[in-house]
Design an enzyme around this catalytic site. Structure first.
Site, short mmCIF file in Angstrom:
data_model
loop_
_atom_site.label_atom_id
_atom_site.label_comp_id
_atom_site.label_asym_id
_atom_site.label_seq_id
_atom_site.Cartn_x
_atom_site.Cartn_y
_atom_site.Cartn_z
N LYS A 172 0.74 -1.07 0.02
CA LYS A 172 0.01 0.14 -0.18
C LYS A 172 0.89 1.23 -0.24
O LYS A 172 1.47 1.64 1.13
CB LYS A 172 -1.06 0.14 1.20
CG LYS A 172 -2.03 0.89 1.00
CD LYS A 172 -2.45 1.91 1.60
CE LYS A 172 -1.77 3.12 2.21
NZ LYS A 172 -1.79 4.37 1.57
N GLU A 175 -1.16 7.26 -1.21
CA GLU A 175 -2.07 8.00 -2.41
C GLU A 175 -1.64 9.25 -3.00
O GLU A 175 -2.02 9.45 -4.13
CB GLU A 175 -3.41 8.27 -1.51
CG GLU A 175 -3.15 9.15 -0.58
CD GLU A 175 -4.53 9.95 -0.06
OE1 GLU A 175 -5.66 9.69 -0.75
OE2 GLU A 175 -4.47 10.37 1.06
N GLY A 225 6.51 5.80 8.02
CA GLY A 225 5.86 7.01 7.84
C GLY A 225 5.98 7.70 9.05
O GLY A 225 6.97 7.72 9.78
N GLY A 226 4.98 8.61 9.48
CA GLY A 226 5.09 9.55 10.64
C GLY A 226 4.69 8.83 11.83
O GLY A 226 4.24 7.72 11.85
N THR A 229 1.14 8.03 12.80
CA THR A 229 0.48 6.75 12.07
C THR A 229 1.01 5.69 12.59
O THR A 229 0.53 4.45 12.83
CB THR A 229 0.66 6.96 10.40
OG1 THR A 229 0.48 8.24 10.18
CG2 THR A 229 -0.23 6.11 9.72
N GLU A 247 9.43 2.22 10.89
CA GLU A 247 10.11 3.14 10.54
C GLU A 247 9.55 4.63 10.44
O GLU A 247 8.95 4.97 9.62
CB GLU A 247 11.14 3.06 9.11
CG GLU A 247 11.67 1.71 9.01
CD GLU A 247 13.02 1.62 9.92
OE1 GLU A 247 13.36 2.82 10.29
OE2 GLU A 247 13.46 0.61 9.98
N CYS A 281 13.62 11.70 5.59
CA CYS A 281 13.33 11.53 7.29
C CYS A 281 14.65 11.64 8.01
O CYS A 281 14.76 11.95 9.01
CB CYS A 281 12.98 10.06 7.30
SG CYS A 281 13.99 8.82 6.57
N GLU A 382 9.15 16.98 13.89
CA GLU A 382 9.72 17.00 12.50
C GLU A 382 8.70 17.83 11.48
O GLU A 382 7.58 17.57 11.59
CB GLU A 382 9.32 15.53 12.12
CG GLU A 382 9.90 15.11 10.92
CD GLU A 382 9.82 13.73 10.30
OE1 GLU A 382 8.41 13.38 10.56
OE2 GLU A 382 10.54 12.94 9.78
P1 NDP Z 1 2.12 9.00 7.12
O1 NDP Z 1 2.30 8.24 8.23
O2 NDP Z 1 1.02 10.14 6.89
O3 NDP Z 1 1.73 7.92 6.14
C1 NDP Z 1 2.61 6.88 5.58
C2 NDP Z 1 1.71 5.59 4.87
O4 NDP Z 1 0.85 5.39 5.90
C3 NDP Z 1 0.98 6.22 3.75
O5 NDP Z 1 0.91 5.03 2.77
C4 NDP Z 1 -0.35 6.44 4.47
O6 NDP Z 1 -1.53 6.54 3.64
C5 NDP Z 1 -0.51 5.36 5.38
N1 NDP Z 1 -1.47 5.51 6.53
C6 NDP Z 1 -1.95 6.48 6.90
N2 NDP Z 1 -2.83 6.38 7.97
C7 NDP Z 1 -2.90 5.10 8.07
C8 NDP Z 1 -3.69 3.97 8.98
N3 NDP Z 1 -4.22 4.68 10.10
N4 NDP Z 1 -3.26 2.81 8.93
C9 NDP Z 1 -2.35 2.50 8.05
N5 NDP Z 1 -1.78 3.07 7.13
C10 NDP Z 1 -1.97 4.50 7.20
O7 NDP Z 1 3.69 9.39 6.35
P2 NDP Z 1 3.72 10.61 5.07
O8 NDP Z 1 3.56 9.67 3.99
O9 NDP Z 1 3.34 11.93 5.53
O10 NDP Z 1 5.49 10.28 5.32
C11 NDP Z 1 6.19 11.11 5.79
C12 NDP Z 1 6.77 10.62 7.03
O11 NDP Z 1 7.44 9.42 6.74
C13 NDP Z 1 7.67 11.47 8.10
O12 NDP Z 1 7.13 11.31 9.14
C14 NDP Z 1 8.99 10.65 7.62
O13 NDP Z 1 9.83 11.01 8.69
C15 NDP Z 1 8.60 9.37 7.58
N6 NDP Z 1 9.77 8.48 6.69
C16 NDP Z 1 10.47 7.74 7.63
C17 NDP Z 1 11.49 7.20 7.16
C18 NDP Z 1 12.64 6.12 7.80
O14 NDP Z 1 13.34 5.48 7.30
N7 NDP Z 1 12.43 6.21 9.23
C19 NDP Z 1 11.95 7.38 5.50
C20 NDP Z 1 10.89 7.95 5.03
C21 NDP Z 1 9.96 8.73 5.40
P3 NDP Z 1 -2.01 7.78 2.61
O15 NDP Z 1 -0.75 8.91 2.58
O16 NDP Z 1 -2.15 7.24 1.29
O17 NDP Z 1 -3.11 8.30 3.39
#
Ligand code: NDP
Length: 488
Positions: A172, A175, A225-226, A229, A247, A281, A382
């Site tokens: 997944k 989006e 991701g964040g 989340t 991560e 990140c 962040e």
């Molecule tokens: P998000 O946490 O908003 O989203 C990450 C993914 O999770 C997306 O595919 C999103 O879908 C999905 N998602 C959102 N809500 C849910 C849920 N309740 N259940 C399951 N999946 C969900 O992060 P961003 O996309 O905004 O990315 C930025 C973040 O990623 C930053 O905090 C960054 O630091 C982190 N990151 C960390 C890295 C690492 O190696 N530690 C590397 C790169 C980024 P959708 O967006 O489609 O709604």
């Protein structure tokens, strides 16, 4: 062509379509299919069947590695097309996207080589007639959820080791930037992944991500991701006791001692924080600089930040593209406003660019904020954007205390010509990666991941494969006999 891939077939989704925007001009690049709850269920069922009954997990590991090696070849064959798609979708420069494709190729090659290297180990039992083996086995159905900043790269860190280990997957992507994830699934199909082994469903977090993390037939969730989340995913996985690897974000310190060569320091401070508009990140968003050097260094960093060329990632000479979306730019603007209210001084940026040709896109000028301290929101949270905060220190102990004063622990750097001090500081920093006199490099063979709230588990390296494996103990008594535990 439909954009969901379920059980070896490309299909449309029951939730209609969504437009994918080009962040350079807000134009529609492509309309992609969106998965509904039934598509999510079908994808998980396909991965479940492919794991439980399919040949993938019992396929010799060397053959699984060979499939990954074919994907690496296809990535190089299609490098230009994939890199262009990544630039369209994310806004990053074409040069960066080409590097991403090369890095992804290296990741596939690394796990292709590793796939058949670990046959497990024999454990000493003290009994000659007993053979005790610990063998790696796949975890099962893995859900792979990725963010929008490095869509292809982040996916490769998950899907290559997951497949090498014999798992099946449901992917997944974000989006916001789903296009190159779809391209990669096409290459996996072409390389011969059996039906159900790799599936991709598109849609947003609440509609598609959340049901996947709650699904009873999923064994593992690997998420990048964040923080918020990630916390939600850990909670959602609790009910079915899934394995979870997260991560998360970073608020990474870049510690510069006064003995550092001036030009090296300026250049690395800029690269650390403003690469890909700070949407990294591991971005070096917190400059922690020694008093003797601080005024001169910060003034030069601000001067050079003002000269960074923004524009279309496809254009020659452009150094930084736009932010990924209008919402994300609004978030960056709110961080700069709150920093000013809390007393920070804007030395560079702090605004959108003036050029008429950049008005349609989601641009924001590289921003340098001086006079920052750990109490400020912009220093603690962040921002994930082109914002550098500056803090000053006198002694080595103060530098370490400032660097570690964060809930995150993903990465950090120290710049100094004193080798002993460099290693003392590196040892003291509570983060998963420390660079000495460098910023940003990573390699497939070395683990990547965070301490504290930057996550758990590791990607890349040997541990990046182990995340997708169970360790099974097999005890073989070759001379069975009654145990006589119970007398009668
Ligand atoms: P998000 O946490 O908003 O989203 C990450 C993914 O999770 C997306 O595919 C999103 O879908 C999905 N998602 C959102 N809500 C849910 C849920 N309740 N259940 C399951 N999946 C969900 O992060 P961003 O996309 O905004 O990315 C930025 C973040 O990623 C930053 O905090 C960054 O630091 C982190 N990151 C960390 C890295 C690492 O190696 N530690 C590397 C790169 C980024 P959708 O967006 O489609 O709604």
């Amino acid at each position: 062509m439909p954009s969901l891939f379920v059980n070896g077939a490309w299909t449309t989704g029951s939730a209609g379509t969504a437009d994918v925007l080009n962040p350079f001009d807000a134009g529609v690049i492509e309309r992609v299919d969106q998965a509904g709850p039934d598509d999510v269920d079908r994808a998980v069922a396909a991965a479940r069947t492919a794991f439980d009954s399919g040949p993938w997990r019992t396929t010799p590991a060397a053959e699984r590695g060979a499939l990954l090696r074919r994907v690496a070849e296809f990535l190089q064959r299609d490098k230009e097309e994939i890199a262009r798609t990544e630039t369209l979708d994310t806004g990053k420069t074409l040069a960066e996207s080409r590097i991403d494709v090369d890095d992804v190729t290296a990741v596939f090659r690394f796990y292709a080589d590793l796939a058949d290297k670990d046959a497990g180990r024999i454990v000493q039992t003290g009994r000659a007639e007993v053979v005790s083996r610990v063998v790696p086995e796949p975890v099962g159905v893995c859900v792979l959820i990725t963010p929008w900043n490095y869509p292809l790269l982040q996916l490769s860190w998950k899907v290559a080791p997951a497949l090498a280990a014999g798992n099946t997957c449901v992917i997944k992507p974000s989006e916001v930037t789903p296009l190159t994830s779809v391209s990669l699934v096409r290459l996996l199909e072409e390389a011969g992944a059996p039906p159900g082994v790799v599936n991709i469903v598109l849609g947003d977090g609440p509609g598609v991500g959340a049901p996947l993390t709650e699904h009873p037939d999923v064994d593992m969730v690997s998420f990048t991701g964040g923080l918020a989340t990630g916390q939600a995913i850990i909670r959602a996985s609790a009910a079915t006791v899934k394995r979870v690897a997260v991560e998360l974000g970073g608020k990474n310190p870049n510690v510069v001692f006064a003995d550092t060569d001036f030009e090296t320091a300026v250049d690395n401070v800029l690269t650390a924080v403003f690469l890909h508009s700070g949407q990294v990140c591991s971005a070096g968003a917190r400059l922690i600089v020694q008093d003797e050097l601080a005024d001169e260094l910060v003034a030069e960093v601000a001067r050079r930040a003002d000269r960074i060329r923004l524009g279309n990632g496809f254009d020659e000479g452009v150094e930084v593209g736009p932010l990924v979306s209008a919402q994300h730019r609004a978030k960056i603007e709110s961080y700069v406003a709150s920093a000013q209210e809390e007393g920070a001084r804007v030395l560079a940026g702090g605004r959108r660019p003036d050029e008429p040709e950049l008005q349609k896109g989601f641009f924001y000028r590289p921003t340098v904020l001086d006079g920052c301290h750990a109490g400020m929101r912009v220093v603690r949270e962040e921002t994930f954007g082109p914002i550098l905060t500056v803090e000053r220190f006198g002694t080595e102990a103060e530098a370490i205390a400032l660097a570690n004063d964060t809930e995150y622990g993903l990465a950090g750097a120290v710049f100094t010509t004193d080798g002993a001090r460099a290693h003392r500081v590196a040892a003291a920093l509570r983060c998963g990666t420390v660079w000495i006199n460098d910023y940003h490099p990573y390699i497939p063979g070395a683990e990547w991941g965070g301490m504290k709230r930057s996550g758990n588990g590791r990607e890349l390296g040997l541990t990046g494969l182990a995340e997708y494996q169970e360790a099974k103990h097999i005890w073989h008594n070759t001379a069975p006999a009654p145990q006589r535990w119970f007398a009668s």
